[in-house]
Design a protein around this motif. Structure first.
Motif, short mmCIF file in Angstrom:
data_model
loop_
_atom_site.label_atom_id
_atom_site.label_comp_id
_atom_site.label_asym_id
_atom_site.label_seq_id
_atom_site.Cartn_x
_atom_site.Cartn_y
_atom_site.Cartn_z
N LEU A 85 0.82 -1.22 0.00
CA LEU A 85 0.00 0.00 0.00
C LEU A 85 0.85 1.26 0.00
N HIS A 86 2.05 1.19 0.56
CA HIS A 86 2.94 2.35 0.52
C HIS A 86 3.27 2.76 -0.92
N PHE A 87 3.22 1.79 -1.82
CA PHE A 87 3.51 2.07 -3.23
C PHE A 87 2.25 2.39 -4.02
N THR A 88 1.17 1.66 -3.75
CA THR A 88 -0.05 1.87 -4.52
C THR A 88 -0.83 3.11 -4.06
N HIS A 89 -0.63 3.52 -2.82
CA HIS A 89 -1.31 4.71 -2.27
C HIS A 89 -0.28 5.64 -1.63
N GLU A 90 0.80 5.83 -2.32
CA GLU A 90 1.93 6.59 -1.78
C GLU A 90 1.53 8.00 -1.34
N GLN A 91 0.70 8.67 -2.11
CA GLN A 91 0.31 10.03 -1.75
C GLN A 91 -0.48 10.07 -0.44
N SER A 92 -1.31 9.07 -0.22
CA SER A 92 -2.05 9.01 1.05
C SER A 92 -1.09 8.83 2.22
N PHE A 93 -0.12 7.95 2.07
CA PHE A 93 0.86 7.71 3.13
C PHE A 93 1.75 8.94 3.34
N ARG A 94 2.03 9.65 2.26
CA ARG A 94 2.89 10.83 2.36
C ARG A 94 2.27 11.88 3.27
N ARG A 95 0.96 11.91 3.33
CA ARG A 95 0.28 12.89 4.17
C ARG A 95 0.58 12.66 5.65
N SER A 96 0.99 11.44 6.04
CA SER A 96 1.30 11.16 7.44
C SER A 96 2.73 11.56 7.81
N VAL A 97 3.50 12.00 6.83
CA VAL A 97 4.87 12.46 7.08
C VAL A 97 4.84 13.98 7.18
N PRO A 98 5.30 14.53 8.30
CA PRO A 98 5.26 16.00 8.45
C PRO A 98 5.94 16.72 7.29
N GLU A 99 5.34 17.80 6.87
CA GLU A 99 5.84 18.57 5.73
C GLU A 99 7.22 19.16 5.99
N THR A 100 7.60 19.26 7.25
CA THR A 100 8.91 19.82 7.58
C THR A 100 10.05 18.85 7.26
N LEU A 101 9.71 17.57 7.09
CA LEU A 101 10.74 16.58 6.76
C LEU A 101 11.04 16.59 5.27
N PRO A 102 12.30 16.46 4.90
CA PRO A 102 12.64 16.36 3.48
C PRO A 102 12.37 14.95 2.96
N LEU A 103 12.30 14.81 1.67
CA LEU A 103 12.20 13.50 1.01
C LEU A 103 11.02 12.67 1.53
N ARG A 104 9.88 13.30 1.64
CA ARG A 104 8.71 12.62 2.19
C ARG A 104 8.31 11.41 1.35
N ARG A 105 8.36 11.52 0.05
CA ARG A 105 8.02 10.38 -0.82
C ARG A 105 9.00 9.24 -0.58
N THR A 106 10.26 9.57 -0.46
CA THR A 106 11.29 8.55 -0.22
C THR A 106 11.06 7.86 1.12
N ILE A 107 10.70 8.64 2.13
CA ILE A 107 10.42 8.06 3.45
C ILE A 107 9.29 7.04 3.35
N VAL A 108 8.24 7.38 2.63
CA VAL A 108 7.10 6.47 2.47
C VAL A 108 7.53 5.20 1.74
N LEU A 109 8.25 5.35 0.64
CA LEU A 109 8.64 4.18 -0.15
C LEU A 109 9.64 3.29 0.60
N VAL A 110 10.59 3.90 1.27
CA VAL A 110 11.58 3.12 2.02
C VAL A 110 10.91 2.38 3.18
N SER A 111 9.99 3.04 3.86
CA SER A 111 9.30 2.36 4.96
C SER A 111 8.44 1.20 4.42
#
Length: 124
Positions: free
Chosen positions: A19-45
Motif C-alpha cells: 500500500l505504501h507504493f499503490t497509495h503513496e500520496q495518502s501515506f505521504r500525508r502522514s509524514v510531516p511537511e517539515t521533513l525532506p524527502l517525504r516520498r522517499t520516506i514512504v517508499l523506504v518504509s
C-alpha cells in the motif's frame, strides 16, 4: 498460536508495504511537511515492511529480526500521532474520524510486543 501470529503479522506487513507504493500520496500525508524527502520516506518504509514480512519466516536471526521490527514499529508511531493530532484522513478529500485516529494509537503496542515475542528463541 505462534504460527498464526507469524502469518497474520507477515500478511499485515506485506500488505501495508504494498500500500505504501499503490497509495503513496495518502501515506505521504502522514509524514510531516517539515521533513525532506517525504516520498522517499514512504517508499523506504514500505520496502522495510515487505522485507520484515519475509524475514519473519527466516529461522536464523529471529532474535535480531524481532528487535529490529519492534524498533521499526516504535519509529513509525510518531506518524500515527501526527495523523491524530492533525486529523489527517486515510482517504484524501474525506474528513477524518478523530476517534479512529486516536483509538488506533494503542494498537501499536501489540505490534511491538508481537515483534519481540516472535523474535524470542523457541518461537517457531
Amino acid at each position: 498460536m505462534k504460527l498464526f501470529l507469524r502469518s497474520l503479522y507477515s500478511i499485515l506487513l506485506f500488505g501495508a508495504g504494498v500500500l505504501h507504493f499503490t497509495h503513496e500520496q495518502s501515506f505521504r500525508r502522514s509524514v510531516p511537511e517539515t521533513l525532506p524527502l517525504r516520498r522517499t520516506i514512504v517508499l523506504v518504509s514500505g520496502i522495510f515492511e515487505m522485507i520484515f514480512s519475509v524475514l519473519l519466516w527466516v529461522k536464523k536471526g529471529q532474535d535480531i529480526t524481532g528487535k529490529l521490527l519492534a524498533l521499526f514499529m516504535t519509529a513509525v508511531f510518531p506518524a500515527n500521532v501526527y495523523m491524530a493530532v492533525r486529523r489527517i484522513s486515510f482517504r484524501p478529500g474525506e474528513e477524518a474520524n478523530p476517534w479512529i485516529l486516536w483509538l488506533r494509537l494503542p494498537l501499536q503496542l501489540p505490534l511491538i510486543v508481537g515483534a519481540l515475542t516472535l523474535g524470542r528463541k523457541g518461537n517457531g
